[in-house]
Design a protein around this motif. Structure first.
Motif, PDB file in Angstrom:
ATOM      1  N   SER A   1       0.827  -1.207   0.000  1.00  0.00           N
ATOM      2  CA  SER A   1       0.000   0.000   0.000  1.00  0.00           C
ATOM      3  C   SER A   1       0.862   1.258   0.000  1.00  0.00           C
ATOM      4  O   SER A   1       0.602   2.215  -0.740  1.00  0.00           O
ATOM      5  N   VAL A   2       1.903   1.254   0.828  1.00  0.00           N
ATOM      6  CA  VAL A   2       2.811   2.414   0.896  1.00  0.00           C
ATOM      7  C   VAL A   2       3.478   2.648  -0.457  1.00  0.00           C
ATOM      8  O   VAL A   2       3.562   3.785  -0.941  1.00  0.00           O
ATOM      9  N   ASN A   3       3.946   1.578  -1.087  1.00  0.00           N
ATOM     10  CA  ASN A   3       4.602   1.716  -2.388  1.00  0.00           C
ATOM     11  C   ASN A   3       3.655   2.286  -3.430  1.00  0.00           C
ATOM     12  O   ASN A   3       4.044   3.127  -4.263  1.00  0.00           O
ATOM     13  N   PHE A   4       2.402   1.843  -3.399  1.00  0.00           N
ATOM     14  CA  PHE A   4       1.410   2.360  -4.343  1.00  0.00           C
ATOM     15  C   PHE A   4       1.181   3.849  -4.126  1.00  0.00           C
ATOM     16  O   PHE A   4       1.164   4.643  -5.083  1.00  0.00           O
ATOM     17  N   ILE A   5       1.028   4.251  -2.870  1.00  0.00           N
ATOM     18  CA  ILE A   5       0.740   5.655  -2.557  1.00  0.00           C
ATOM     19  C   ILE A   5       1.927   6.551  -2.906  1.00  0.00           C
ATOM     20  O   ILE A   5       1.752   7.674  -3.390  1.00  0.00           O
ATOM     21  N   GLN A   6       3.135   6.059  -2.672  1.00  0.00           N
ATOM     22  CA  GLN A   6       4.327   6.853  -2.990  1.00  0.00           C
ATOM     23  C   GLN A   6       4.352   7.247  -4.461  1.00  0.00           C
ATOM     24  O   GLN A   6       4.849   8.312  -4.820  1.00  0.00           O
ATOM     25  N   ASN A   7       3.826   6.394  -5.307  1.00  0.00           N
ATOM     26  CA  ASN A   7       3.857   6.647  -6.746  1.00  0.00           C
ATOM     27  C   ASN A   7       2.633   7.405  -7.256  1.00  0.00           C
ATOM     28  O   ASN A   7       2.529   7.667  -8.457  1.00  0.00           O
ATOM     29  N   LEU A   8       1.703   7.754  -6.356  1.00  0.00           N
ATOM     30  CA  LEU A   8       0.527   8.517  -6.759  1.00  0.00           C
ATOM     31  C   LEU A   8       0.821  10.011  -6.734  1.00  0.00           C
ATOM     32  O   LEU A   8       1.378  10.514  -5.751  1.00  0.00           O
ATOM     33  N   ASP A   9       0.420  10.718  -7.765  1.00  0.00           N
ATOM     34  CA  ASP A   9       0.617  12.165  -7.822  1.00  0.00           C
ATOM     35  C   ASP A   9      -0.570  12.851  -7.153  1.00  0.00           C
ATOM     36  O   ASP A   9      -1.444  13.415  -7.795  1.00  0.00           O
ATOM     37  N   ILE A  10      -0.582  12.776  -5.816  1.00  0.00           N
ATOM     38  CA  ILE A  10      -1.666  13.370  -5.032  1.00  0.00           C
ATOM     39  C   ILE A  10      -1.101  14.464  -4.137  1.00  0.00           C
ATOM     40  O   ILE A  10       0.114  14.633  -4.009  1.00  0.00           O
ATOM     41  N   SER A  11      -2.010  15.218  -3.481  1.00  0.00           N
ATOM     42  CA  SER A  11      -1.587  16.399  -2.729  1.00  0.00           C
ATOM     43  C   SER A  11      -1.542  16.191  -1.223  1.00  0.00           C
ATOM     44  O   SER A  11      -0.729  16.791  -0.535  1.00  0.00           O
ATOM     45  N   ARG A  12      -2.439  15.352  -0.709  1.00  0.00           N
ATOM     46  CA  ARG A  12      -2.482  15.157   0.743  1.00  0.00           C
ATOM     47  C   ARG A  12      -3.255  13.891   1.067  1.00  0.00           C
ATOM     48  O   ARG A  12      -4.171  13.510   0.335  1.00  0.00           O
ATOM     49  N   LEU A  13      -2.889  13.256   2.172  1.00  0.00           N
ATOM     50  CA  LEU A  13      -3.604  12.079   2.666  1.00  0.00           C
ATOM     51  C   LEU A  13      -4.360  12.442   3.938  1.00  0.00           C
ATOM     52  O   LEU A  13      -3.824  13.135   4.811  1.00  0.00           O
TER      53      LEU A  13
ATOM     54  N   LYS B   1       2.750  14.469   4.674  1.00  0.00           N
ATOM     55  CA  LYS B   1       3.400  15.768   4.885  1.00  0.00           C
ATOM     56  C   LYS B   1       4.358  16.087   3.745  1.00  0.00           C
ATOM     57  O   LYS B   1       4.382  17.218   3.232  1.00  0.00           O
ATOM     58  N   ASN B   2       5.117  15.104   3.330  1.00  0.00           N
ATOM     59  CA  ASN B   2       6.071  15.306   2.238  1.00  0.00           C
ATOM     60  C   ASN B   2       5.356  15.600   0.915  1.00  0.00           C
ATOM     61  O   ASN B   2       5.793  16.459   0.135  1.00  0.00           O
ATOM     62  N   LYS B   3       4.270  14.883   0.671  1.00  0.00           N
ATOM     63  CA  LYS B   3       3.526  15.101  -0.572  1.00  0.00           C
ATOM     64  C   LYS B   3       2.878  16.485  -0.600  1.00  0.00           C
ATOM     65  O   LYS B   3       2.905  17.174  -1.623  1.00  0.00           O
ATOM     66  N   GLU B   4       2.307  16.908   0.530  1.00  0.00           N
ATOM     67  CA  GLU B   4       1.662  18.222   0.558  1.00  0.00           C
ATOM     68  C   GLU B   4       2.696  19.346   0.402  1.00  0.00           C
ATOM     69  O   GLU B   4       2.441  20.338  -0.284  1.00  0.00           O
ATOM     70  N   LYS B   5       3.832  19.189   1.050  1.00  0.00           N
ATOM     71  CA  LYS B   5       4.886  20.199   0.930  1.00  0.00           C
ATOM     72  C   LYS B   5       5.380  20.286  -0.519  1.00  0.00           C
ATOM     73  O   LYS B   5       5.534  21.383  -1.076  1.00  0.00           O
TER      74      LYS B   5
END
Length: 445
Positions: free
Chosen positions: A319-331, A368-372
């Motif tokens: 699940s983490v690997n999948f999310i890391q590769n998603l171009d999203i803004s925040r979880l 946090k990293n994705k939103e930043k």
């Protein structure tokens, strides 16, 4: 019936938990009570009645609601407490046994609350009264102003999905929605009242029109033409119901903002099956790619449940690997919570609380990293900001861009609240557990 002169001496306090739909309904209850003469209590006044609109999405939500009711009863011993919402729908006897509670009303009868409060003020009853649940056969309209500048328009209620971990279908009933014509009138009234932004709310809004020929795309096309509304936002929409047609419409729209909130819940297909979700990771990633293709600057928020029964270490890593590769803004991250009567209770293995917290921290850091990273893309660009809040202590005024970036500007003036102005974004003001706030300067002219 109490006349308004008598009613004007009464004050009400409102406490709301949970989703935007609850906030919309609380606001409607407050509006209806104000029409009867009951005004909203200020922070330094003792209320005569307290409306607690509850949530029951997790066991923690239940606990927070119980704790709040006990705290309110202790702080305001002279007030009658009215409990409504999902917790009261699912556990009415438990809610009715709490101190200070005079009436428990389920979701199906929220619209009757103003009249029930009026009857209470007439009789000053003491014993808790539980209003029996009905069959969720009707749709109760709601379009009211939130705490800031947004209006919330309820377009749908209930859910037919019965995900294995969820009690919402039992708390809200089957999916149902009204005719578009009735929602159009509410949006037009909100525009006449000065609304600049409307959030479309519901339990499963993409399921709009299930029992009619009208669909969600028809609704948003109709609302697009309401003069006076500058912004619409679509609240959480299921990925299987977020069609290419809807995405393309938002991309070309002048009023529907580049902002999506999409529940994923897990980035592993085996866990999604255990959850009884209606999509897989392939479909989800395709929807994210479509949004980025047609609306590159869109803010994409994603819901995720961590520590679900059956989420083995290997499945969590997947699940983490999948999310890391998603171009999203925040979880938006939630720990899995045991809910009585749900099918998930039969699933093995169980994730222990310590491991669940560890996984939560991993996902929160990822969010946090994705939103930043997403926010930094817009430094040294100009975005339109709807200002929502003025801080008298700091002189800062804050609001959100079209693509839902929070921005603060200083110095300025409170008259800009509920106005849209272009802002040149200069950098990040702060980045913490509550998300990223950018800073910027008003653009002259």
């Amino acid at each position: 019936m109490i006349d308004n002169t008598t009613f004007a001496s009464y004050k009400a306090k409102y406490v709301t938990f949970g989703c935007k739909l609850n906030f919309a309904e609380s606001s409607s209850i407050a509006t209806n009570l104000e029409q009867k003469g009951v005004r909203r209590a200020t922070d330094w006044e003792d209320p005569d009645v307290i409306i607690v609109n509850t949530c029951s999405v997790t066991a923690v939500a239940d606990k927070k609601c119980r704790h709040m009711i006990r705290s309110l009863a202790s702080r305001y011993p002279g007030a009658g407490i009215f409990v409504t919402g999902c917790y009261s729908q699912l556990k009415p006897d438990e809610a009715g046994s709490l101190p200070g509670v005079v009436t428990v009303i389920g979701n199906d009868s929220k619209n009757t609350l103003p009249n029930v409060v009026e009857a209470y003020l007439n009789k000053n009853q003491i014993k808790a009264d539980i209003i029996p649940a009905k069959d969720f056969s009707t749709f109760e309209h709601s379009c009211s102003r939130g705490d800031r500048t947004r209006y919330f328009l309820k377009v749908q209620d209930g859910c037919n999905y019965f995900c294995s971990y969820c009690t919402i279908p039992y708390a809200r009933g089957k999916s149902r929605s009204p005719e578009i014509s009735s929602l159009l009138k509410l949006a037009e009234k909100a525009a006449a009242d000065g609304a600049k932004e409307i959030v479309l709310t519901g339990v499963n809004i993409g399921d709009f029109g299930r029992n009619s020929s009208e669909k969600f795309i028809d609704l948003i096309r109709t609302l697009e033409n309401v003069d006076g509304i500058d912004r619409y936002r679509i609240s959480s929409i299921e990925p299987n119901l977020l069609t290419e047609e809807i995405i393309k419409f938002v991309a070309s729209s002048k009023r529907f903002m580049p902002h999506f909130h999409i529940p994923l819940q897990s980035g592993n297909d085996e866990v999604l099956k255990l959850m009884r979700r209606h999509y897989d990771t392939k479909l989800f990633s395709e929807k994210i790619a479509l949004i980025r293709q047609f609306i590159p600057d869109a803010f994409i928020g994603v819901d995720l449940i961590v520590g679900m029964r059956g989420e083995t270490p290997e499945r969590f890593e997947s699940s983490v690997n999948f999310i890391q590769n998603l171009d999203i803004s925040r979880l938006h991250v939630f720990p899995y919570s045991e809910r009585p009567g749900t099918a998930a209770l039969q699933i093995k293995p169980v994730v222990n609380p310590v491991e669940q917290r560890n996984r939560m921290n991993i996902i929160l850091d990822l969010s946090k990293n994705k939103e930043k990273k997403f926010s930094e893309r817009f430094i040294e660009t100009i975005r339109p900001v709807l200002f929502e809040e003025f801080n008298e202590m700091t002189g800062m005024i804050s609001g959100h861009t079209d693509n839902y970036l929070r921005v603060s500007v200083k110095p300025t003036k409170p008259s800009l609240v509920n106005e849209i102005s272009p802002v040149f974004i200069t950098g990040i003001e702060h980045c913490d557990k509550d998300g990223v706030t950018l800073k910027g300067n008003l653009v002259d002219g």
